[in-house]
Design a protein around this motif. Structure first.
Motif, PDB file in Angstrom:
ATOM      1  N   GLU A  96       0.814  -1.217   0.000  1.00 27.49           N
ATOM      2  CA  GLU A  96       0.000   0.000   0.000  1.00 27.49           C
ATOM      3  C   GLU A  96       0.843   1.261   0.000  1.00 27.49           C
ATOM      4  OE1 GLU A  96      -2.685  -0.126   3.237  1.00 27.49           O
ATOM      5  OE2 GLU A  96      -3.981  -1.673   2.356  1.00 27.49           O
ATOM      6  N   ASP A  97       2.005   1.203   0.638  1.00 27.76           N
ATOM      7  CA  ASP A  97       2.820   2.416   0.737  1.00 27.76           C
ATOM      8  C   ASP A  97       3.884   2.508  -0.361  1.00 27.76           C
ATOM      9  OD1 ASP A  97       4.212   0.286   1.719  1.00 27.76           O
ATOM     10  OD2 ASP A  97       4.970   1.290   3.512  1.00 27.76           O
ATOM     11  N   ASP A  98       3.855   1.588  -1.326  1.00 26.29           N
ATOM     12  CA  ASP A  98       4.755   1.694  -2.482  1.00 26.29           C
ATOM     13  C   ASP A  98       4.228   2.761  -3.438  1.00 26.29           C
ATOM     14  OD1 ASP A  98       6.378  -0.277  -1.561  1.00 26.29           O
ATOM     15  OD2 ASP A  98       5.650  -1.838  -2.922  1.00 26.29           O
ATOM     16  N   ALA A  99       5.131   3.369  -4.184  1.00 25.45           N
ATOM     17  CA  ALA A  99       4.712   4.305  -5.230  1.00 25.45           C
ATOM     18  C   ALA A  99       3.887   3.563  -6.261  1.00 25.45           C
ATOM     19  CB  ALA A  99       5.941   4.937  -5.886  1.00 25.45           C
ATOM     20  N   VAL A 100       2.882   4.239  -6.812  1.00 22.71           N
ATOM     21  CA  VAL A 100       1.978   3.585  -7.757  1.00 22.71           C
ATOM     22  C   VAL A 100       2.715   3.097  -9.004  1.00 22.71           C
ATOM     23  CG1 VAL A 100       1.338   5.698  -9.002  1.00 22.71           C
ATOM     24  CG2 VAL A 100      -0.292   3.777  -8.861  1.00 22.71           C
ATOM     25  N   ASP A 101       3.833   3.740  -9.338  1.00 21.79           N
ATOM     26  CA  ASP A 101       4.595   3.339 -10.519  1.00 21.79           C
ATOM     27  C   ASP A 101       5.838   2.528 -10.167  1.00 21.79           C
ATOM     28  OD1 ASP A 101       5.989   5.378  -9.320  1.00 21.79           O
ATOM     29  OD2 ASP A 101       6.288   6.563 -11.139  1.00 21.79           O
ATOM     30  N   GLN A 102       5.880   1.962  -8.954  1.00 17.96           N
ATOM     31  CA  GLN A 102       7.064   1.221  -8.539  1.00 17.96           C
ATOM     32  C   GLN A 102       7.403   0.054  -9.473  1.00 17.96           C
ATOM     33  OE1 GLN A 102       9.434   1.928  -6.103  1.00 17.96           O
ATOM     34  NE2 GLN A 102      10.421   0.338  -7.317  1.00 17.96           N
ATOM     35  N   PRO A 103       6.428  -0.754  -9.902  1.00 21.01           N
ATOM     36  CA  PRO A 103       6.779  -1.845 -10.830  1.00 21.01           C
ATOM     37  C   PRO A 103       7.438  -1.349 -12.112  1.00 21.01           C
ATOM     38  CG  PRO A 103       4.592  -2.188  -9.926  1.00 21.01           C
ATOM     39  CD  PRO A 103       5.003  -0.810  -9.523  1.00 21.01           C
ATOM     40  N   TYR A 104       7.057  -0.137 -12.568  1.00 20.26           N
ATOM     41  CA  TYR A 104       7.669   0.432 -13.772  1.00 20.26           C
ATOM     42  C   TYR A 104       9.120   0.843 -13.516  1.00 20.26           C
ATOM     43  CZ  TYR A 104       2.740   1.099 -15.199  1.00 20.26           C
ATOM     44  OH  TYR A 104       1.417   0.922 -15.513  1.00 20.26           O
ATOM     45  N   LYS A 105       9.387   1.301 -12.284  1.00 18.97           N
ATOM     46  CA  LYS A 105      10.708   1.833 -11.958  1.00 18.97           C
ATOM     47  C   LYS A 105      11.710   0.775 -11.526  1.00 18.97           C
ATOM     48  CE  LYS A 105       9.254   4.753  -8.835  1.00 18.97           C
ATOM     49  NZ  LYS A 105       9.216   5.858  -7.849  1.00 18.97           N
ATOM     50  N   THR A 106      11.227  -0.381 -11.085  1.00 21.52           N
ATOM     51  CA  THR A 106      12.124  -1.409 -10.548  1.00 21.52           C
ATOM     52  C   THR A 106      13.227  -1.812 -11.527  1.00 21.52           C
ATOM     53  OG1 THR A 106      10.449  -2.272  -9.022  1.00 21.52           O
ATOM     54  CG2 THR A 106      12.234  -3.765  -9.637  1.00 21.52           C
ATOM     55  N   PRO A 107      12.938  -2.059 -12.814  1.00 21.59           N
ATOM     56  CA  PRO A 107      14.032  -2.433 -13.733  1.00 21.59           C
ATOM     57  C   PRO A 107      15.147  -1.392 -13.790  1.00 21.59           C
ATOM     58  CG  PRO A 107      11.900  -2.856 -14.743  1.00 21.59           C
ATOM     59  CD  PRO A 107      11.634  -2.077 -13.502  1.00 21.59           C
ATOM     60  N   GLY A 108      14.779  -0.119 -13.857  1.00 20.80           N
ATOM     61  CA  GLY A 108      15.786   0.933 -13.904  1.00 20.80           C
ATOM     62  C   GLY A 108      16.636   0.976 -12.649  1.00 20.80           C
ATOM     63  N   MET A 109      16.020   0.693 -11.507  1.00 20.61           N
ATOM     64  CA  MET A 109      16.764   0.687 -10.248  1.00 20.61           C
ATOM     65  C   MET A 109      17.750  -0.483 -10.198  1.00 20.61           C
ATOM     66  SD  MET A 109      13.555   1.741  -7.764  1.00 20.61           S
ATOM     67  CE  MET A 109      14.481   2.007  -6.260  1.00 20.61           C
ATOM     68  N   LEU A 110      17.336  -1.639 -10.717  1.00 19.92           N
ATOM     69  CA  LEU A 110      18.246  -2.784 -10.771  1.00 19.92           C
ATOM     70  C   LEU A 110      19.376  -2.526 -11.758  1.00 19.92           C
ATOM     71  CD1 LEU A 110      15.776  -5.828 -10.730  1.00 19.92           C
ATOM     72  CD2 LEU A 110      16.987  -4.793  -8.807  1.00 19.92           C
ATOM     73  N   GLN A 111      19.036  -1.893 -12.875  1.00 18.43           N
ATOM     74  CA  GLN A 111      20.053  -1.554 -13.882  1.00 18.43           C
ATOM     75  C   GLN A 111      21.106  -0.628 -13.281  1.00 18.43           C
ATOM     76  OE1 GLN A 111      20.230  -2.563 -17.142  1.00 18.43           O
ATOM     77  NE2 GLN A 111      21.993  -1.294 -17.645  1.00 18.43           N
ATOM     78  N   LYS A 112      20.654   0.377 -12.564  1.00 19.64           N
ATOM     79  CA  LYS A 112      21.567   1.348 -11.954  1.00 19.64           C
ATOM     80  C   LYS A 112      22.464   0.691 -10.913  1.00 19.64           C
ATOM     81  CE  LYS A 112      21.596   5.892  -9.717  1.00 19.64           C
ATOM     82  NZ  LYS A 112      20.754   7.009  -9.206  1.00 19.64           N
ATOM     83  N   ALA A 113      21.918  -0.310 -10.211  1.00 22.99           N
ATOM     84  CA  ALA A 113      22.688  -0.991  -9.167  1.00 22.99           C
ATOM     85  C   ALA A 113      23.642  -2.037  -9.742  1.00 22.99           C
ATOM     86  CB  ALA A 113      21.738  -1.649  -8.167  1.00 22.99           C
ATOM     87  N   GLY A 114      23.512  -2.316 -11.045  1.00 26.49           N
ATOM     88  CA  GLY A 114      24.398  -3.300 -11.664  1.00 26.49           C
ATOM     89  C   GLY A 114      23.943  -4.731 -11.500  1.00 26.49           C
ATOM     90  N   VAL A 115      22.641  -4.942 -11.273  1.00 22.95           N
ATOM     91  CA  VAL A 115      22.097  -6.293 -11.125  1.00 22.95           C
ATOM     92  C   VAL A 115      21.703  -6.829 -12.501  1.00 22.95           C
ATOM     93  CG1 VAL A 115      20.249  -7.696 -10.111  1.00 22.95           C
ATOM     94  CG2 VAL A 115      21.247  -5.801  -8.806  1.00 22.95           C
ATOM     95  N   LEU A 116      22.132  -8.032 -12.836  1.00 26.24           N
ATOM     96  CA  LEU A 116      21.739  -8.666 -14.093  1.00 26.24           C
ATOM     97  C   LEU A 116      20.283  -9.101 -13.979  1.00 26.24           C
ATOM     98  CD1 LEU A 116      22.551  -9.836 -16.887  1.00 26.24           C
ATOM     99  CD2 LEU A 116      23.149 -11.961 -15.677  1.00 26.24           C
TER     100      LEU A 116
END
Length: 434
Positions: free
Chosen positions: A306-326
């Protein structure tokens, strides 16, 4: 009278069969050199070649060049001027070919009875005659990881190419990993628990996890023995996990479940891949540190909390990319058969939320190939790799402009017709639509 009824049924069924016959079939092996010129080549590793030349020979990519290439002899030439050339897309964690109609039990062959079934092989249930396959590949998906479900250890997945007569022909990477469904480690409200369920769901989940730990300890002890009085098929199936030749695909979503998966994999020295991993953005640094790859669930979804941003699923790939996660993405659950056709458009959403288009493309091509252990053969347009290629009139990540004109699997030119386009033409004719 009885004979008449039998004859009537025979001819009725024959008529149904005749009308159900397909005119489409797998393409023959590449016989002529194919030269693709003038297109914008998206290599899959972030590189773009404008007005490039691509030479396909004997099912392989022979040449990738930014300048014209002289080819002597008889060759098929494709003018891709103004078009986009991409590596074939790869769909991890798919039920394609295992489920035809999710509402019809007789067409579902995705799970086996029991909890511990590492010896179950999804590949032998793969149906190459599925009507869904052609609708998926017409959007550029040429390879898929066929994944079993059901139980705590549902079995092994295999990678298939989507142009085959039978599962033996389709197999691209046989039994490429064992899957594990992490028990839920979350306290659910009583209203959401099954009647008679344990009052402490987390304790019940931890108890099931301990059962899995005991199973793998026994498997390890069995495999360490040089001789056996009898063969244990379940333990034998886990051999690739212990020698590091196969990844351990753990399906889970919550942080505590992912941390439990990391500790579990460390205990047995398994090569870990998280599947689903909704909350992976919260522990991206830990995933990077432990070299854990991720296959995300669908991007077009609601936030997990409930307290996640409404667009969190959209942003998750970019966050993993930035962190260097395959990472890559697939579609968890029974809908993973027909929804794979939307794979490129989910990648398009990634590109709108923190990633470049080439990074998003890599997520569903080269990244997926690395995770599935086939990057030496496919995933990018490089000399020596299989000629798994698609050509589109527009951006393949954009549903408005993406129209495939050509597709090749190991150099075989595919017929991009499918059940949907056939029905479109049928009813366009019926209603005289111009």
């Amino acid at each position: 009278m009885k004979k008449q009824i039998i004859y009537t049924l025979f001819f009725a069924l024959s008529g149904i069969s005749a009308f159900a016959q397909e005119t489409m079939h797998p393409s023959p092996a590449q016989s002529k050199t194919i030269v693709i010129t003038g297109g914008t080549i998206h290599v899959g590793n972030g590189t773009i070649i404008e007005n490039g030349t691509l030479v396909l020979e004997k099912g392989k990519i022979k040449t990738v060049s930014a300048t014209p290439v002289t080819i002597s002899g008889d060759a098929e030439r494709i003018d891709a001027t103004g078009k986009q050339v991409y590596p074939g897309l790869i769909a991890p964690n798919s039920s394609l070919g295992l489920v035809e109609f999710a509402s019809t039990k007789s067409t579902i062959d995705i799970e086996e009875l029991g909890e511990m079934n590492p010896n179950i092989r999804s590949i032998v249930a793969y149906n190459t005659d599925s009507k869904i396959i052609n609708t998926v590949r017409s959007n550029g998906v040429l390879l898929a990881q066929i994944t079993p479900q059901g139980g705590m250890i549902p079995g092994s997945s295999s990678v298939v190419q989507l142009d085959a007569w039978n599962w033996q022909d389709a197999a691209y990477a046989m039994d490429n990993g064992i899957h594990f469904k992490m028990p839920a480690l979350i306290n659910r409200p009583a209203a959401f628990q099954r009647r008679g369920a344990n009052a402490d769901p987390v304790a019940a989940g931890l108890a099931r996890l301990e059962e899995a730990r005991s199973f793998f300890k026994e498997a390890k002890a069995y495999l360490n023995e040089k001789t056996h009085t009898s063969t244990n098929l379940k333990f034998e199936a886990t051999r690739g996990l212990f020698d590091g030749s196969k990844p351990f695909f753990v399906h889970c979503d919550l942080v505590k479940e992912m941390l439990a998966a990391i500790n579990f994999a460390k205990e047995f020295n398994f090569k870990l891949v998280l599947v689903g991993a909704t909350d992976s953005w919260m522990i991206a640094d830990i995933l990077k540190e432990n070299k854990v790859a991720v296959i995300l669930g669908e991007i077009h979804s609601l936030p997990a909390a409930e307290d996640d941003a409404v667009d969190q699923p959209y942003k998750t790939p970019g966050m993993l990319q930035k962190a260097g996660v395959l990472f890559s993405m697939g579609f968890e659950g029974g809908d993973g058969n027909w929804r794979q056709r939307d794979l490129p458009f989910h990648a398009g959403t990634m590109a709108a939320y923190g990633m470049t288009k080439e990074e998003a493309l890599s997520a569903i091509t080269l990244n997926a190939a690395k995770i599935l252990g086939i990057a030496d053969r496919t995933g990018s347009i490089e000399a020596g790799k299989d000629a798994n290629i698609i050509i589109s009139t527009g951006d393949v990540l954009d549903m408005r402009s993406s129209v495939l004109t050509n597709a090749f699997i190991q150099g075989r030119a595919l017929n991009l017709d499918n059940k949907h386009s056939q029905l479109f033409e049928r009813y366009k004719y019926k209603y005289d639509v111009k």
